[in-house]
Design an enzyme around this catalytic site. Structure first.
Site, PDB file in Angstrom:
ATOM      1  N   CYS A   1       0.897  -7.405  11.822  1.00 51.07           N
ATOM      2  CA  CYS A   1       1.158  -7.516  13.262  1.00 51.07           C
ATOM      3  C   CYS A   1       0.418  -8.700  13.887  1.00 51.07           C
ATOM      4  O   CYS A   1       0.273  -8.765  15.108  1.00 51.07           O
ATOM      5  CB  CYS A   1       0.793  -6.216  13.972  1.00 51.07           C
ATOM      6  SG  CYS A   1       1.946  -4.888  13.587  1.00 51.07           S
TER       7      CYS A   1
ATOM      8  N   ASP B   1      -9.250  -9.809   9.025  1.00 45.74           N
ATOM      9  CA  ASP B   1      -8.742  -8.457   8.708  1.00 45.74           C
ATOM     10  C   ASP B   1      -9.745  -7.335   8.956  1.00 45.74           C
ATOM     11  O   ASP B   1      -9.351  -6.253   9.353  1.00 45.74           O
ATOM     12  CB  ASP B   1      -8.296  -8.413   7.240  1.00 45.74           C
ATOM     13  CG  ASP B   1      -7.353  -7.252   6.931  1.00 45.74           C
ATOM     14  OD1 ASP B   1      -6.360  -7.097   7.653  1.00 45.74           O
ATOM     15  OD2 ASP B   1      -7.625  -6.492   5.981  1.00 45.74           O
TER      16      ASP B   1
ATOM     17  N   TYR C   1      -1.080  -3.638  -7.100  1.00 47.25           N
ATOM     18  CA  TYR C   1      -0.876  -4.367  -5.835  1.00 47.25           C
ATOM     19  C   TYR C   1      -2.160  -4.423  -4.989  1.00 47.25           C
ATOM     20  O   TYR C   1      -2.833  -3.400  -4.804  1.00 47.25           O
ATOM     21  CB  TYR C   1       0.256  -3.733  -4.990  1.00 47.25           C
ATOM     22  CG  TYR C   1       0.206  -4.279  -3.582  1.00 47.25           C
ATOM     23  CD1 TYR C   1       0.683  -5.565  -3.323  1.00 47.25           C
ATOM     24  CD2 TYR C   1      -0.428  -3.589  -2.556  1.00 47.25           C
ATOM     25  CE1 TYR C   1       0.528  -6.127  -2.065  1.00 47.25           C
ATOM     26  CE2 TYR C   1      -0.581  -4.148  -1.296  1.00 47.25           C
ATOM     27  CZ  TYR C   1      -0.094  -5.411  -1.054  1.00 47.25           C
ATOM     28  OH  TYR C   1      -0.258  -5.976   0.173  1.00 47.25           O
TER      29      TYR C   1
ATOM     30  N   LYS D   1      -9.584  -2.499   1.690  1.00 46.90           N
ATOM     31  CA  LYS D   1      -9.293  -1.339   2.534  1.00 46.90           C
ATOM     32  C   LYS D   1     -10.069  -0.099   2.094  1.00 46.90           C
ATOM     33  O   LYS D   1     -10.549   0.676   2.920  1.00 46.90           O
ATOM     34  CB  LYS D   1      -7.781  -1.068   2.573  1.00 46.90           C
ATOM     35  CG  LYS D   1      -6.988  -2.216   3.198  1.00 46.90           C
ATOM     36  CD  LYS D   1      -7.492  -2.500   4.570  1.00 46.90           C
ATOM     37  CE  LYS D   1      -7.026  -3.738   5.278  1.00 46.90           C
ATOM     38  NZ  LYS D   1      -5.694  -4.179   5.348  1.00 46.90           N
TER      39      LYS D   1
ATOM     40  N   HIS E   1     -10.467  -2.413  11.498  1.00 49.68           N
ATOM     41  CA  HIS E   1      -9.379  -3.274  10.996  1.00 49.68           C
ATOM     42  C   HIS E   1      -9.155  -4.401  12.021  1.00 49.68           C
ATOM     43  O   HIS E   1      -8.167  -4.407  12.748  1.00 49.68           O
ATOM     44  CB  HIS E   1      -8.116  -2.420  10.834  1.00 49.68           C
ATOM     45  CG  HIS E   1      -7.013  -3.068  10.058  1.00 49.68           C
ATOM     46  ND1 HIS E   1      -5.712  -2.608  10.114  1.00 49.68           N
ATOM     47  CD2 HIS E   1      -7.002  -4.115   9.201  1.00 49.68           C
ATOM     48  CE1 HIS E   1      -4.952  -3.356   9.328  1.00 49.68           C
ATOM     49  NE2 HIS E   1      -5.702  -4.278   8.766  1.00 49.68           N
TER      50      HIS E   1
ATOM     51  N   ARG F   1       0.839  -1.189   0.000  1.00 47.90           N
ATOM     52  CA  ARG F   1       0.000   0.000   0.000  1.00 47.90           C
ATOM     53  C   ARG F   1       0.881   1.249   0.000  1.00 47.90           C
ATOM     54  O   ARG F   1       1.985   1.234   0.517  1.00 47.90           O
ATOM     55  CB  ARG F   1      -0.908   0.016   1.231  1.00 47.90           C
ATOM     56  CG  ARG F   1      -2.088  -0.957   1.143  1.00 47.90           C
ATOM     57  CD  ARG F   1      -2.983  -0.886   2.371  1.00 47.90           C
ATOM     58  NE  ARG F   1      -2.287  -1.326   3.564  1.00 47.90           N
ATOM     59  CZ  ARG F   1      -1.724  -0.549   4.466  1.00 47.90           C
ATOM     60  NH1 ARG F   1      -1.817   0.769   4.368  1.00 47.90           N
ATOM     61  NH2 ARG F   1      -1.102  -1.058   5.493  1.00 47.90           N
TER      62      ARG F   1
ATOM     63  N   ARG G   1       2.086 -12.177  -0.639  1.00 44.75           N
ATOM     64  CA  ARG G   1       0.772 -12.528  -0.084  1.00 44.75           C
ATOM     65  C   ARG G   1       0.174 -13.759  -0.752  1.00 44.75           C
ATOM     66  O   ARG G   1       0.533 -14.104  -1.871  1.00 44.75           O
ATOM     67  CB  ARG G   1      -0.200 -11.354  -0.308  1.00 44.75           C
ATOM     68  CG  ARG G   1       0.236 -10.033   0.356  1.00 44.75           C
ATOM     69  CD  ARG G   1      -0.563  -9.751   1.578  1.00 44.75           C
ATOM     70  NE  ARG G   1       0.003  -8.685   2.405  1.00 44.75           N
ATOM     71  CZ  ARG G   1      -0.516  -8.334   3.571  1.00 44.75           C
ATOM     72  NH1 ARG G   1      -1.600  -8.929   4.040  1.00 44.75           N
ATOM     73  NH2 ARG G   1       0.035  -7.380   4.301  1.00 44.75           N
TER      74      ARG G   1
HETATM   75  P1  GTP Z   1      -2.199  -7.824   7.426  1.00 40.84           P
HETATM   76  O1  GTP Z   1      -2.689  -8.879   6.500  1.00 40.84           O
HETATM   77  O2  GTP Z   1      -1.160  -6.951   6.811  1.00 40.84           O
HETATM   78  O3  GTP Z   1      -3.297  -6.999   8.010  1.00 40.84           O
HETATM   79  O4  GTP Z   1      -1.368  -8.578   8.603  1.00 40.84           O
HETATM   80  P2  GTP Z   1      -1.839  -9.396   9.899  1.00 40.84           P
HETATM   81  O5  GTP Z   1      -2.127  -8.461  11.010  1.00 40.84           O
HETATM   82  O6  GTP Z   1      -2.890 -10.362   9.528  1.00 40.84           O
HETATM   83  O7  GTP Z   1      -0.487 -10.174  10.301  1.00 40.84           O
HETATM   84  P3  GTP Z   1      -0.094 -11.706  10.139  1.00 40.84           P
HETATM   85  O8  GTP Z   1      -0.888 -12.589  11.030  1.00 40.84           O
HETATM   86  O9  GTP Z   1      -0.061 -12.043   8.705  1.00 40.84           O
HETATM   87  O10 GTP Z   1       1.392 -11.688  10.711  1.00 40.84           O
HETATM   88  C1  GTP Z   1       2.377 -10.835  10.180  1.00 40.84           C
HETATM   89  C2  GTP Z   1       3.738 -11.239  10.642  1.00 40.84           C
HETATM   90  O11 GTP Z   1       3.793 -11.262  12.065  1.00 40.84           O
HETATM   91  C3  GTP Z   1       4.143 -12.635  10.162  1.00 40.84           C
HETATM   92  O12 GTP Z   1       5.474 -12.607   9.710  1.00 40.84           O
HETATM   93  C4  GTP Z   1       4.009 -13.481  11.401  1.00 40.84           C
HETATM   94  O13 GTP Z   1       4.912 -14.550  11.386  1.00 40.84           O
HETATM   95  C5  GTP Z   1       4.299 -12.501  12.545  1.00 40.84           C
HETATM   96  N1  GTP Z   1       3.575 -12.870  13.782  1.00 40.84           N
HETATM   97  C6  GTP Z   1       2.254 -13.132  13.887  1.00 40.84           C
HETATM   98  N2  GTP Z   1       1.909 -13.481  15.142  1.00 40.84           N
HETATM   99  C7  GTP Z   1       3.061 -13.432  15.860  1.00 40.84           C
HETATM  100  C8  GTP Z   1       3.360 -13.673  17.243  1.00 40.84           C
HETATM  101  O14 GTP Z   1       2.512 -14.029  18.075  1.00 40.84           O
HETATM  102  N3  GTP Z   1       4.661 -13.502  17.610  1.00 40.84           N
HETATM  103  C9  GTP Z   1       5.629 -13.116  16.728  1.00 40.84           C
HETATM  104  N4  GTP Z   1       6.863 -12.966  17.183  1.00 40.84           N
HETATM  105  N5  GTP Z   1       5.375 -12.888  15.418  1.00 40.84           N
HETATM  106  C10 GTP Z   1       4.111 -13.034  14.992  1.00 40.84           C
HETATM  107  C1  SPV Z   2      -2.924  -4.599   5.299  1.00 35.48           C
HETATM  108  O1  SPV Z   2      -1.946  -3.974   4.853  1.00 35.48           O
HETATM  109  O2  SPV Z   2      -3.451  -4.327   6.403  1.00 35.48           O
HETATM  110  C2  SPV Z   2      -3.471  -5.735   4.532  1.00 35.48           C
HETATM  111  C3  SPV Z   2      -2.988  -5.957   3.183  1.00 35.48           C
HETATM  112  O3  SPV Z   2      -4.348  -6.432   5.019  1.00 35.48           O
HETATM  113  S1  SPV Z   2      -3.670  -4.830   2.052  1.00 35.48           S
HETATM  114  O4  SPV Z   2      -4.787  -5.472   1.389  1.00 35.48           O
HETATM  115  O5  SPV Z   2      -2.611  -4.519   1.110  1.00 35.48           O
HETATM  116  O6  SPV Z   2      -4.129  -3.662   2.751  1.00 35.48           O
HETATM  117 MN    MN Z   3      -4.823  -5.826   7.133  1.00 33.58          MN
END
Ligand code: GTP
Ligand code: SPV
Ligand code: MN
Length: 588
Positions: free
Chosen positions: A252, A279, A199, A208, A228, A71, A373
């Site tokens: 995160c 999400d 993207y 989003k 979110h 983004r 992704r």
């Molecule tokens: P978006 O799709 O961008 O909104 O991301 P998200 O909030 O769904 O994050 P996601 O669960 O995909 O995790 C993102 C990164 O954080 C990955 O590289 C995971 O491995 C890492 N991660 C997730 N949960 C944990 C945790 O409990 N501890 C640690 N150390 N890393 C974590």
């Molecule tokens: C985020 O960035 O929070 C995502 C991926 O879930 S995107 O669809 O690119 O916003």
């Molecule tokens: Mn997201």
């Protein structure tokens, strides 16, 4: 041939087609035959690559341009008539000026190309909470992703009938020129315009742009909330399922938490997590006085790196069929995919995310982009909730905020009440990630994980949260978590992933008055003995450390919050100003 007689829709499409000048217009009806033909066409041009159909049936790989992998927050605009309605945290331009600028970029942008008309629904088609959109795009990749992420096809147009109540979205890839890339929301016109990107978050306009930026604005006016947030159900050994919604910034841990598999010790007792969404949550007050959350999406657009059999087996399983991978490694030996953190066996004969030959055994450079992704259908997820398609969603007992903080925030704490919980959400800060273009690892304030996604003035948004609290008879309890505390060498102290179950258990017990807590300056903290550590490898001493609140760090934090709040002037709700003073007082 047009699939509707809706004149509001037809007139708008005529207007957009006159501007962009496509060679032809194709309506997406959602049929398998049509999608098969589009996949074949995209394979023939190299836009997507068909993967090994025995190992990964229905799966494809796509690579975006190198300058177009995340983004772009500095090129994302909220264009409403009054600048103050966009607030100090959004980019703003006068709508007329922006329309004029975009007209220049869109004029003739689809010459020699096809315009696809995608009718889609956010939420189950026909549900009272569903909202409809139409995205016009010149990208087959966008069509194929939208089909996974939303509910697409003729049924949406039938449900819309001749109503003009839909969200207009125009996307043109144009030249993928980063200098002329714009992601623009016109909340007062129910319109989204995206140009010069291919993207995900910039071009899958239901996600989003609509389900957060436009929907948050609609929610403020109509008395609901677009957040979110992941949504999960936590089933206890008695078989009861209790639901929570959690807001963490991009990359995160939302997808990981939403699909969590409890540690063996918990599984043996009968604990289980059900995924409702990973999400986005739309939240409304139910007739029963509880807060209800539904997931408007139909798939997962998840971060690939770090996803593996141990960290998130449910996400991995979700990607084994009918999935589109973007910017991961292409393993040429068996025509499959790989990414950093999948396993310890990177392919040698491979192509990296940029499209160059790559040997994972010898190369120092990453093979997959950190924001690569997968786009996977929700029904693929082994732990998808039986309430996933519930038109009105699930009742929420807990709201959880969280982010990446190396030191300041403890593992978990609970707010004193709703208003204090809104304050806790408003003071969230987190290290930036690869999900957005720009520096990674810099701490920034990201209230409710909505900084890049709030479609109006964040001060008014906080007031809306406070107002919603007064309308919810049975308010969820509000918490904050931090899985990312580090030692002085930068190693994570808490094992995270499945072990986050230990924190979820405490949170749910708090919601149902099954455990007490210690009152501290920032909120209620767990007693060290109240978090289950059996099988975690974490001892009481480390847990105590994870739960500490360092007054010196928090006093520094206060200064940062004050500076941030000052940006909002009169739109900062008095209640939050008051909460900040009270926190200051409690810290002494
Ligand atoms: P978006 O799709 O961008 O909104 O991301 P998200 O909030 O769904 O994050 P996601 O669960 O995909 O995790 C993102 C990164 O954080 C990955 O590289 C995971 O491995 C890492 N991660 C997730 N949960 C944990 C945790 O409990 N501890 C640690 N150390 N890393 C974590
Ligand atoms: C985020 O960035 O929070 C995502 C991926 O879930 S995107 O669809 O690119 O916003
Ligand atoms: Mn997201």
């Amino acid at each position: 041939m047009a699939l509707t007689k809706n004149t509001a829709v037809l007139n708008w499409i005529d207007e957009m087609a006159a501007m962009t000048q496509p060679d032809q217009i194709v309506w997406i009806d959602g049929s398998q035959e049509q999608l098969e033909a589009l996949r074949a066409e995209a394979c023939s041009t190299g836009e997507i690559i068909q993967l090994n159909q025995e190992k990964l049936p229905g799966c494809y790989l796509h690579r975006t341009a190198e300058n177009d992998v995340a983004r772009v927050e500095d090129r994302t605009f909220i264009c409403c008539r009054r600048k103050e309605d966009a607030g100090p945290t959004n980019n703003w331009m006068d709508p007329q000026e922006m329309y004029a600028k975009l007209k220049g970029l869109y004029t003739g942008a689809m010459k020699g190309r096809t315009m696809y008309v995608i009718p889609y629904s956010m939420g189950v088609v026909g549900s009272p909470f569903a909202k409809y959109g139409i995205e016009l795009t010149d990208s087959i990749y966008v069509v194929l992703n939208m089909v996974i992420m939303t509910r697409v096809g003729t049924a949406v147009l039938d449900a819309l009938g001749d109503s003009p109540d839909y969200i207009k979205g125009l996307h043109a890839k144009a030249d993928i020129d980063p200098e002329n890339r714009y992601i623009v929301q016109f909340p007062e016109d129910n319109t989204i315009m995206s140009v010069n990107s291919g993207y995900g978050g910039n071009v899958l306009l239901g996600k989003k742009c609509f389900a957060l930026r436009i929907a948050s604005y609609l929610g403020k006016n109509e008395g609901w909330m677009a957040e979110h947030m992941l949504i999960l159900g936590l089933q206890n050994p008695a078989g009861e399922v209790r639901y929570l919604a959690a807001a963490f910034p991009s990359a995160c841990g939302k997808t990981n938490l939403a699909m969590l598999i409890p540690p063996a010790f918990y599984r043996e007792k009968g604990w289980k997590v059900w995924c409702v969404g990973d999400d986005i949550a739309w939240l409304r007050v139910g007739e029963d006085g509880r807060l209800w959350a539904m997931n408007p999406e139909n798939g997962f657009f998840g971060v690939a790196p770090g996803t593996n059999e141990k960290s998130n087996p449910n996400a991995l399983a979700s990607t084994r069929k009918n999935t589109i991978f973007t910017n991961v490694v292409h393993n040429l030996d068996d025509n499959t995919v790989w990414w950093e953190g999948l396993d310890k066996n990177p392919p040698e004969n491979a192509v990296d995310w940029k499209g160059n030959p790559w040997n994972g055994k010898t190369s120092d450079a990453k093979g997959a982009h950190p924001n690569s992704r997968f786009t996977a259908p929700a029904i693929n997820c082994p732990c998808i909730s039986d309430q996933f398609e519930s038109p009105t969603g699930v009742p929420i007992s807990a709201i959880v905020f969280g982010g990446r903080r190396a030191k300041t925030a403890p593992l978990v704490y609970q707010s004193f009440n709703w208003d204090h919980g809104v304050f806790v959400g408003s003071i969230m800060a987190s290290e930036t990630t690869a999900a957005a273009a720009g520096a990674v690892g810099v701490v920034r304030r990201d209230p409710m994980a909505m900084l890049p996604f709030c479609g109006y003035n964040m001060g008014d948004y906080w007031q809306h949260w406070l107002d919603m609290g007064t309308k919810i008879e049975h308010q969820p309890k509000i918490f904050n978590v931090n899985w990312f505390r580090t030692d002085d060498e930068g190693h994570f102290l808490w094992p995270g992933f499945g072990d986050n179950m230990r924190v979820l258990e405490w949170i749910m017990k708090r919601c149902f008055d099954e455990v007490d807590a210690v009152e501290g300056p920032i909120g209620y903290l767990p007693k060290v003995d109240d978090i289950e550590l059996e099988g975690s490898g974490v001892d009481r001493e480390l847990l105590a450390d994870l739960l500490t609140v360092d007054p010196a760090l928090w006093k520094e934090e206060l200064a940062g919050i004050r500076t941030f709040y000052d940006k909002f002037g009169d739109t900062l709700p008095k209640t939050l100003d008051q909460e900040l003073s009270e926190l200051e007082g409690r810290l002494g």
